[in-house]
Motif scaffolding. Sequence first.
Motif, PDB file in Angstrom:
ATOM      1  N   ILE A 129       0.861  -1.183   0.000  1.00 23.26           N
ATOM      2  CA  ILE A 129       0.000   0.000   0.000  1.00 23.26           C
ATOM      3  C   ILE A 129       0.899   1.236   0.000  1.00 23.26           C
ATOM      4  CG2 ILE A 129      -1.768   1.293   1.248  1.00 23.26           C
ATOM      5  CD1 ILE A 129      -2.722  -1.347   2.461  1.00 23.26           C
ATOM      6  N   GLU A 130       0.553   2.213  -0.810  1.00 24.31           N
ATOM      7  CA  GLU A 130       1.345   3.435  -0.902  1.00 24.31           C
ATOM      8  C   GLU A 130       0.471   4.673  -0.755  1.00 24.31           C
ATOM      9  OE1 GLU A 130       5.109   2.357  -3.847  1.00 24.31           O
ATOM     10  OE2 GLU A 130       3.400   3.480  -4.642  1.00 24.31           O
ATOM     11  N   THR A 131       1.037   5.684  -0.105  1.00 21.58           N
ATOM     12  CA  THR A 131       0.510   7.047  -0.176  1.00 21.58           C
ATOM     13  C   THR A 131       1.488   7.859  -1.005  1.00 21.58           C
ATOM     14  OG1 THR A 131      -0.697   6.980   1.921  1.00 21.58           O
ATOM     15  CG2 THR A 131      -0.021   9.140   1.121  1.00 21.58           C
ATOM     16  N   LEU A 132       0.974   8.523  -2.013  1.00 21.44           N
ATOM     17  CA  LEU A 132       1.808   9.264  -2.958  1.00 21.44           C
ATOM     18  C   LEU A 132       1.512  10.760  -2.854  1.00 21.44           C
ATOM     19  CD1 LEU A 132       3.596   9.686  -5.451  1.00 21.44           C
ATOM     20  CD2 LEU A 132       1.792   8.681  -6.856  1.00 21.44           C
ATOM     21  N   MET A 133       2.568  11.543  -2.642  1.00 21.66           N
ATOM     22  CA  MET A 133       2.432  12.997  -2.703  1.00 21.66           C
ATOM     23  C   MET A 133       2.948  13.457  -4.062  1.00 21.66           C
ATOM     24  SD  MET A 133       4.349  16.158  -0.989  1.00 21.66           S
ATOM     25  CE  MET A 133       5.327  16.116  -2.482  1.00 21.66           C
ATOM     26  N   PHE A 134       2.030  14.000  -4.881  1.00 20.83           N
ATOM     27  CA  PHE A 134       2.389  14.424  -6.230  1.00 20.83           C
ATOM     28  C   PHE A 134       3.082  15.783  -6.221  1.00 20.83           C
ATOM     29  CE2 PHE A 134      -1.371  11.714  -6.883  1.00 20.83           C
ATOM     30  CZ  PHE A 134      -0.899  10.843  -7.853  1.00 20.83           C
ATOM     31  N   THR A 135       3.987  15.959  -7.147  1.00 28.44           N
ATOM     32  CA  THR A 135       4.629  17.255  -7.354  1.00 28.44           C
ATOM     33  C   THR A 135       3.785  18.139  -8.259  1.00 28.44           C
ATOM     34  OG1 THR A 135       6.930  16.608  -6.965  1.00 28.44           O
ATOM     35  CG2 THR A 135       6.570  18.357  -8.574  1.00 28.44           C
ATOM     36  N   SER A 136       3.605  19.385  -7.849  1.00 34.46           N
ATOM     37  CA  SER A 136       3.067  20.447  -8.702  1.00 34.46           C
ATOM     38  C   SER A 136       1.702  20.117  -9.302  1.00 34.46           C
ATOM     39  CB  SER A 136       4.067  20.779  -9.828  1.00 34.46           C
ATOM     40  OG  SER A 136       3.772  22.025 -10.423  1.00 34.46           O
ATOM     41  N   GLU A 137       0.744  19.785  -8.423  1.00 34.21           N
ATOM     42  CA  GLU A 137      -0.624  19.630  -8.919  1.00 34.21           C
ATOM     43  C   GLU A 137      -1.167  20.968  -9.393  1.00 34.21           C
ATOM     44  OE1 GLU A 137      -5.100  19.251  -8.639  1.00 34.21           O
ATOM     45  OE2 GLU A 137      -3.736  20.688  -7.698  1.00 34.21           O
ATOM     46  N   GLU A 138      -0.794  22.020  -8.680  1.00 34.56           N
ATOM     47  CA  GLU A 138      -1.261  23.348  -9.045  1.00 34.56           C
ATOM     48  C   GLU A 138      -0.418  23.916 -10.200  1.00 34.56           C
ATOM     49  OE1 GLU A 138      -3.934  24.208  -7.948  1.00 34.56           O
ATOM     50  OE2 GLU A 138      -4.229  23.551  -5.885  1.00 34.56           O
ATOM     51  N   PRO A 139      -1.031  24.717 -11.076  1.00 36.36           N
ATOM     52  CA  PRO A 139      -0.307  25.247 -12.235  1.00 36.36           C
ATOM     53  C   PRO A 139       0.444  26.539 -11.958  1.00 36.36           C
ATOM     54  CG  PRO A 139      -2.602  25.843 -12.386  1.00 36.36           C
ATOM     55  CD  PRO A 139      -2.476  25.007 -11.129  1.00 36.36           C
ATOM     56  N   THR A 140       0.484  26.965 -10.691  1.00 35.74           N
ATOM     57  CA  THR A 140       0.988  28.287 -10.337  1.00 35.74           C
ATOM     58  C   THR A 140       2.375  28.564 -10.891  1.00 35.74           C
ATOM     59  OG1 THR A 140      -0.231  28.049  -8.261  1.00 35.74           O
ATOM     60  CG2 THR A 140       1.331  29.871  -8.409  1.00 35.74           C
ATOM     61  N   ARG A 141       3.287  27.607 -10.744  1.00 33.58           N
ATOM     62  CA  ARG A 141       4.689  27.916 -11.042  1.00 33.58           C
ATOM     63  C   ARG A 141       5.073  27.678 -12.493  1.00 33.58           C
ATOM     64  NH1 ARG A 141      10.004  27.432  -7.224  1.00 33.58           N
ATOM     65  NH2 ARG A 141      11.272  28.734  -8.604  1.00 33.58           N
ATOM     66  N   PHE A 142       4.511  26.654 -13.112  1.00 36.65           N
ATOM     67  CA  PHE A 142       4.961  26.299 -14.458  1.00 36.65           C
ATOM     68  C   PHE A 142       3.859  26.396 -15.507  1.00 36.65           C
ATOM     69  CE2 PHE A 142       7.895  24.217 -11.513  1.00 36.65           C
ATOM     70  CZ  PHE A 142       9.095  24.742 -11.973  1.00 36.65           C
ATOM     71  N   GLY A 143       2.707  26.950 -15.138  1.00 38.64           N
ATOM     72  CA  GLY A 143       1.666  27.230 -16.113  1.00 38.64           C
ATOM     73  C   GLY A 143       0.821  26.044 -16.514  1.00 38.64           C
ATOM     74  N   ILE A 144       1.095  24.874 -15.962  1.00 38.45           N
ATOM     75  CA  ILE A 144       0.322  23.674 -16.265  1.00 38.45           C
ATOM     76  C   ILE A 144       0.205  22.846 -14.990  1.00 38.45           C
ATOM     77  CG2 ILE A 144       2.390  22.451 -17.075  1.00 38.45           C
ATOM     78  CD1 ILE A 144       0.590  20.901 -19.001  1.00 38.45           C
ATOM     79  N   GLY A 145      -0.982  22.325 -14.724  1.00 37.38           N
ATOM     80  CA  GLY A 145      -1.204  21.567 -13.509  1.00 37.38           C
ATOM     81  C   GLY A 145      -0.817  20.098 -13.646  1.00 37.38           C
ATOM     82  N   CYS A 146      -0.656  19.456 -12.484  1.00 38.67           N
ATOM     83  CA  CYS A 146      -0.457  18.002 -12.413  1.00 38.67           C
ATOM     84  C   CYS A 146       0.799  17.539 -13.160  1.00 38.67           C
ATOM     85  CB  CYS A 146      -1.684  17.268 -12.939  1.00 38.67           C
ATOM     86  SG  CYS A 146      -3.203  17.617 -12.030  1.00 38.67           S
ATOM     87  N   ILE A 147       1.883  18.253 -13.001  1.00 34.33           N
ATOM     88  CA  ILE A 147       3.114  17.872 -13.699  1.00 34.33           C
ATOM     89  C   ILE A 147       3.583  16.491 -13.248  1.00 34.33           C
ATOM     90  CG2 ILE A 147       5.562  18.413 -14.009  1.00 34.33           C
ATOM     91  CD1 ILE A 147       4.807  21.369 -13.921  1.00 34.33           C
ATOM     92  N   GLY A 148       3.577  16.259 -11.935  1.00 35.78           N
ATOM     93  CA  GLY A 148       4.044  14.968 -11.429  1.00 35.78           C
ATOM     94  C   GLY A 148       3.228  13.807 -11.937  1.00 35.78           C
ATOM     95  N   SER A 149       1.900  13.919 -11.895  1.00 38.33           N
ATOM     96  CA  SER A 149       1.044  12.810 -12.345  1.00 38.33           C
ATOM     97  C   SER A 149       1.037  12.701 -13.866  1.00 38.33           C
ATOM     98  CB  SER A 149      -0.378  12.973 -11.807  1.00 38.33           C
ATOM     99  OG  SER A 149      -0.928  14.226 -12.147  1.00 38.33           O
TER     100      SER A 149
END
Length: 436
Positions: A129-149
Motif C-alpha cells: 500500500i502506498e501514499t503518494l504525494m504528487f509534485t506540482s498539482e497546481e499550475p501556479t509555477r509552471f503554467g500547467i497543472g499536475c506535472i508529477g502525475s
Amino acid sequence: MPLSINTDRLLRELHHLARITDCPATQDKSLPEPTQAVTRIVFTPRDLEARAWLKSLADEAGFTTRVDAVGNTFIRWAGSQPELGVVGTGSHTDAIPHAGMYDGTVGVLGGLEAMRALKESGFQPKRSIETLMFTSEEPTRFGIGCIGSRLLGGVIDPATADKLRDRLPETEPDAPTGLTLAQVRTQAGFSGSLSDVKLAQDYYHAWVELHIEQGPLLEREGIQLGIVTNIAAPASYRYTIEGFGGHAGALLMPDRRDALCGAAEIILAVEKFTLEANAKFGGVDSVATVGMVAVHPGAVNSVPSRVTITLDIRDTDVARRDHTMAQLHARIKEIEGARRLKITEETTNADIPAVSSEHIVATLEGICRSENISYKKMVSRAYHDSNFMARVAPIAMLFIPCRNGVSHRPDEYSTPEDIARGTQVLAMALASLSAE
C-alpha cells in the motif's frame, strides 16, 4: 484490534502543515480556528520544508519513502507479496497563493493516517500500500497543472516538461528569471532523468484519491460522501491580444485598436458559448473561466496595446468542449477583424476525461452501505492527479463535503467528522483492495 482513525493526530498534522506557508498567520476572527491562509508553491522553501516534514512522519510510522526525479514522493507499506501490483492513494500538498488548508492535504495526510490506522489495527496487507504525494498539482509555477502525475502517466513528454518556463517571477518580482523546470527542480534537490518517472502499466492494482469536493452538492444535499465516477477533461489556453496603444487623451476613439476591449469581448464570448453548450447538450458539466488578465502597459492614462488572458475550460464530454472552442475561434476571428487586432492562441494542455473503475466504485459503495454512510455517485468538475493516474491504473475518487463548496480560499473548511469518515472509508477500501 478494530480499525480506528486517530482523528486528533490527523487534525494536528493538517494544522501543522497549514502553518508551513508563505502567508502570515490569519488574524480574521470570523474564520474557524485554526484556519490559515496557505501559499506553498512547488519547489519553494516552504514546499521543501513540507516535504521533509512529511518524510519524517513516514519514517516515524515505519514506512519506506522513495522520491523520483520530479519529486513525486511514494510512502510505502510493503505487503506480504510485494511483487504484486500496489494499491495506492494520495494527493498533493502544494497550494496556490492565499489558498485553504484542506485541498490536497486531506488526501495526503488522510492516506498516511489510513495506512497507520490499518497497521495499528494489526492488519497485514498482501499487496503493498502506498501514499503518494504528487509534485506540482497546481499550475501556479509552471503554467500547467499536475506535472508529477502527467509524467507518471506518460501524458507529457519528459523533454517538454523539463523545458517548462518558471512563471514565479510573474507574481514574485524578486524571483530569478529565465529558469526552466529542469533548473528549478535540480536546484531543489531533485535530479535525474524525467524519462524514468513514468510508471509501468501494472505498477498499480488500484488507485483511490481522497479529496474535498470543492463544490456545494454534498453539503447542500446532506450527503456524507461522494464517489466519483468521472473526472472532467481540462483544457488551458493563453491568448495574446495585440493592438495599438497611446496617450489616453491624445489617441482619438475612431483611431483606437484597444487590446483590452478585444480581450473583454473574448471573455464575454467564453461565458456565452459555455452557457449555450450546456443548454444545447443538456447538463451543467461544461465550465469555462478566464482567470488571469495581464494588461500592458497598465497605466491609468495609456490605451492598452497588449493584453494576455488565460482560458480554463473543462467538460466531461470532449465533443461538447470542442464545440464551444470552435464557436470561440470563429468569434475571435470576428473580433480580430472588427477591431483591427492581432490575436494569437497558445495551447497549454487539452486533456481527455477520466472514467473510474467500476470495481473500485463498487468496493467504495459496498463499504458505505456496510457502515451506514450516505453517499452519492458524482462527477468531478475539478480535475485532479487521478485524471492522469487513470492512464496507468484503475482509479476512483472519494469526496468529502466542504463548507459552502468553497475551495482555493482561506475559508475553505471540512469538519473533523467528515475528514475522519472519509479517511475511515479510504482505509477500509485500501484493506479490501490490497487483499485481492
